[in-house]
Scaffold this active site. Sequence first.
Site, PDB file in Angstrom:
ATOM      1  CE  LYS A 198     -67.552  32.129 -81.827  1.00  0.00           C
ATOM      2  NZ  LYS A 198     -68.407  32.816 -83.273  1.00  0.00           N
ATOM      3  CG  ASP A 203     -72.596  30.143 -83.409  1.00  0.00           C
ATOM      4  OD1 ASP A 203     -71.599  29.429 -83.207  1.00  0.00           O
ATOM      5  OD2 ASP A 203     -72.584  31.086 -83.142  1.00  0.00           O
TER       6      ASP A 203
END
Length: 306
Positions: free
Chosen positions: A40, A254
């Site tokens: 992430k 993300d």
Amino acid sequence: MSRVVVCGSINADLVVKVNSLPQPGETVSGSGFARYPGGKGANQAIAAAKADAHVSMLGAVGADMYGAELATFLAGSGVDTSQLLEREGVPTGTSLIMVEETGENVIVFVAGANATVDDASATALKLHHRDVLLAQLETPMDATLAFFRHGKRAGAIRILNPSPAAELSRELWELTDVLVVNETELAFFTGHALSLETSEPELREARSALAGVGFHGSLIVTLGANGVAGLAGDQFFGIAGHAVRAVDTTGAGDCFVGCLAAQLCEGVELDAALRYANAASALAVQNHGAGASMPTREQAEAFLNN
Ligand code: ADP
């Protein structure tokens, strides 16, 4: 020049396609294999850099082939990797992902070097007023706390994307200026699922619940294909999703978070920043891979203005 500083995970995603997921003890033939840059932290850093922000990445990889490859990929995407640590004796963070034809998947995540991110690595950069800090929960929480304390002292904006969801300390809630969660994460933290037509009263209720644990910032909830809703001070934002054909929604969140950080770093108003992030993420879901499918600023603006 203000920067986006990301402290987070860096992973190699190893994806195998199978007709049906194997049972324990069973061997099946895969129909495809691909390796994607992931994690992430890295995904969000790349999304922010592609949105034209100056981005520095704080994190760690192992002293192995994947680590070197990921560092090169980050740098090639425009992310400053000068503070990236290479740890001996631990592997680079890895996700082993098996995807069935139906889309059903199983994932094994090995934190590896990500677990070695500590206070020292999280505070390695001198920060400035107006820098934007970005953290998730794939690296140790203590390091994130140190990172946000460091940011607060400098007067920087702190954005938390608490994913994968886990209990947070009161101090971390208090240090968070902007919280970006998806619906599942919001339900985890507040105990209430949102309705399909997420309304302003629902978001106010969610924020009240979060105030109880110490959060007093702006609440942004991503709603997948339905777009995004947000509450900043007294202002409610509801932005519809773009109708697109999604082929891979891995990393949509993300992309959203990285783009939002980039826009806020430029001083863009929240409403416009959310619209940009919503459009960029709608582009990202049309491509495979997470880190590899972040759109450029030019692509996102062209899509937004069409
Ligand atoms: P996460 O990946 O964290 O679960 P979401 O699924 O909420 O996050 O997606 C983040 C953002 O990506 C959404 O707010 C939206 O802007 C965009 N997005 C995700 N899925 C789609 C989709 N199918 N169509 C259009 N936009 C999407």
